[in-house]
Design an enzyme around this catalytic site. Sequence first.
Site, PDB file in Angstrom:
ATOM      1  N   LYS A  39      69.151  40.430  12.019  1.00  0.00           N
ATOM      2  CA  LYS A  39      69.757  39.140  12.373  1.00  0.00           C
ATOM      3  C   LYS A  39      68.706  38.024  12.432  1.00  0.00           C
ATOM      4  CE  LYS A  39      74.024  40.315  12.777  1.00  0.00           C
ATOM      5  NZ  LYS A  39      74.963  39.756  11.780  1.00  0.00           N
TER       6      LYS A  39
ATOM      7  N   CYS B  77      32.302  52.602  36.496  1.00  0.00           N
ATOM      8  CA  CYS B  77      32.311  51.669  37.626  1.00  0.00           C
ATOM      9  C   CYS B  77      32.713  52.395  38.916  1.00  0.00           C
ATOM     10  CB  CYS B  77      33.186  50.464  37.318  1.00  0.00           C
ATOM     11  SG  CYS B  77      32.645  49.004  38.218  1.00  0.00           S
ATOM     12  N   LEU B  78      33.926  52.194  39.443  1.00  0.00           N
ATOM     13  CA  LEU B  78      34.311  52.961  40.628  1.00  0.00           C
ATOM     14  C   LEU B  78      34.188  54.456  40.332  1.00  0.00           C
ATOM     15  CD1 LEU B  78      35.448  53.052  43.514  1.00  0.00           C
ATOM     16  CD2 LEU B  78      37.731  53.049  42.518  1.00  0.00           C
TER      17      LEU B  78
ATOM     18  N   GLU C 112      33.086  49.965  50.775  1.00  0.00           N
ATOM     19  CA  GLU C 112      34.382  49.408  50.372  1.00  0.00           C
ATOM     20  C   GLU C 112      35.508  50.238  51.002  1.00  0.00           C
ATOM     21  OE1 GLU C 112      35.130  49.537  46.124  1.00  0.00           O
ATOM     22  OE2 GLU C 112      36.992  48.422  46.314  1.00  0.00           O
TER      23      GLU C 112
ATOM     24  N   HIS D 110      30.803  48.605  32.469  1.00  0.00           N
ATOM     25  CA  HIS D 110      32.004  48.993  31.728  1.00  0.00           C
ATOM     26  C   HIS D 110      31.698  49.058  30.228  1.00  0.00           C
ATOM     27  CE1 HIS D 110      35.128  48.335  34.913  1.00  0.00           C
ATOM     28  NE2 HIS D 110      34.154  47.621  35.428  1.00  0.00           N
TER      29      HIS D 110
ATOM     30  N   GLU E 162      33.462  50.134  27.968  1.00  0.00           N
ATOM     31  CA  GLU E 162      34.684  49.950  27.171  1.00  0.00           C
ATOM     32  C   GLU E 162      34.891  48.511  26.704  1.00  0.00           C
ATOM     33  OE1 GLU E 162      34.557  50.478  30.418  1.00  0.00           O
ATOM     34  OE2 GLU E 162      36.207  49.540  31.519  1.00  0.00           O
TER      35      GLU E 162
HETATM   36  N1  GLN Z   1      35.613  48.690  43.598  1.00  0.00           N
HETATM   37  C1  GLN Z   1      34.299  48.869  43.067  1.00  0.00           C
HETATM   38  C2  GLN Z   1      33.401  47.674  43.355  1.00  0.00           C
HETATM   39  O1  GLN Z   1      33.875  46.608  43.639  1.00  0.00           O
HETATM   40  C3  GLN Z   1      34.339  49.170  41.577  1.00  0.00           C
HETATM   41  C4  GLN Z   1      34.971  48.108  40.745  1.00  0.00           C
HETATM   42  C5  GLN Z   1      35.393  48.589  39.376  1.00  0.00           C
HETATM   43  O2  GLN Z   1      35.611  49.770  39.171  1.00  0.00           O
HETATM   44  N2  GLN Z   1      35.577  47.675  38.447  1.00  0.00           N
HETATM   45  O3  GLN Z   1      32.210  47.790  43.283  1.00  0.00           O
END
Ligand code: GLN
Length: 540
Positions: A188, A382-383, A406, A508, A510
Amino acid sequence: MDTKYVFVTGGVVSSLGKGIISASLACLLKARGFRVTIQKFDPYINIDPGTLNPYEHGECYVTDDGHEADLDLGHYERFTNIRTSRANNVTTGRIYQSVIDKERHGDYLGKTVQIVPHITDEIKRSVRALGTTGRYDFVITEIGGTVGDIESLPFLESVRQLRWELGQNALCIHLTYVPYIAAAKELKTKPTQHSVKQLQELGIQPDVLVLRTEKHIGHDMRGKIARFCNVAPDAVVQSIDVDSIYKVPMKMHEQHLDEIVMRKMGVPVEGEPDMAPWTAFLHKLDGATEVVNIGLVGKYVELQDAYKSINESLFHAATYAGYKVKIHYIHSEKLKPENVGTQLGDLDGIIIAPGFGQRGIDGKFVALKWCREHDIPTLGICLGMQCMVIEYARDVLGLEDANSTEMDSTTRHNVIDLMEEQKSITNMGGTMRLGAYDCHLRPDSLAAKAYGATEISERHRHRFEFNNSYREALEAAGMQCVGTNPATGLVEVVEVPALRWFVGTQYHPEYSSTVLSPSPLFRDFIRAAIEFKHENENKH
Ligand code: GLN
């Protein structure tokens, strides 16, 4: 040649893939030797997506210069292999913020500040800012949202004005949807006609239409759309569903989208784009049959856009290795010592995802203990890397309450903590370490082997850091800090050399993986996972 400005708008429905079409056009133009950049305008009021929950807008992408950006910028980089910056992503909030700052500063000399001309002028300035650097032949500007939205109006008004000011140096591509009605067995065109009318009411006549469709749109139907929408028949292009977004550039080239754009803007069309490395990647993709199974342990498993760049990096790495990657999303909140075996037992490699906050953290520790004890290739990001350190400190060093501040601000063993200079900053958006930082790698590390270098630079997005007072104890217990920031001494990469491939990165990796230049770390992680898979197969 003057900088050419291409605007990409969308109609009918959202999620049609404006970002992919913009990125595909940029990919083709770059392969023709042009200098290209892509910019995204987001109509929301947030200054940037940094404070948005991933459920809202998926992953927050980070540019080299530390801007928290829309995930479309990730597509732009993956398709073009060109780095983006703060100037490539502008929100309504940022536009208003700079207009209001100027007003407070007295820059408008007592005038009434209005949407037209002040907001629109600011938008136009942001578009031209990239062109006036002299660094680009083409600036492609994607307007977020759908035509008809109240919030995109100032952006579309700015496009209307810019087309008028720039003449042949501006062009508008409108992306719409052509639905297939199964009961009638028909495609359509009416929604497309309506959407173009709406754009015309705003004073914008599209030059090119890209029609998103599940079924092939025939010549006659394209002719009909062209006639109703005042667009040349050869400038009606279909974007048919394909099994990989990376096939879209070739689909666009088959229908001459790059040539159409160039011709309409008075750019001589010579030769063909050099897509050889790109098609080599697609060949590998189509040739891959065997599967490598990767587990991604995180808390946003319902929403795969939350891990967009990780998914794509795994895909790049597996494709070059000649494999298909199957990503198993493992909900960290549901991972317990009782079920970890069934959840992770059959996987070839595990990624411990980035994230913020306490939720789901215990599942990451459970996963990491399993990975260590079963020597599964593991990448913590990271985390994920911070969890590697905490879990190791707890289980191997015996510091039972080791934690990140944290998660527990009163822990006695703050193996992950805020650095002194961050402690005084309270503004949520202001405390993060963002953007590219240098990292020195120990020459004998897996990371250095992957990168083929000891000096690298990768992007960060976090608040907390490895606490160097635990470095000696952790290293003595087998976890090596193999990557450090040369300026600050902050730990960026940890590894456990006794294991086959156990690597955590504070950064990171990625964000910087592209089709033509895939992340070396993901490449080696996938290689290790494939090796592990074969070893297991031989055992059985
Ligand atoms: N929470 C963690 C920090 O602030 C890791 C952050 C994340 O994985 N982007 O350091």
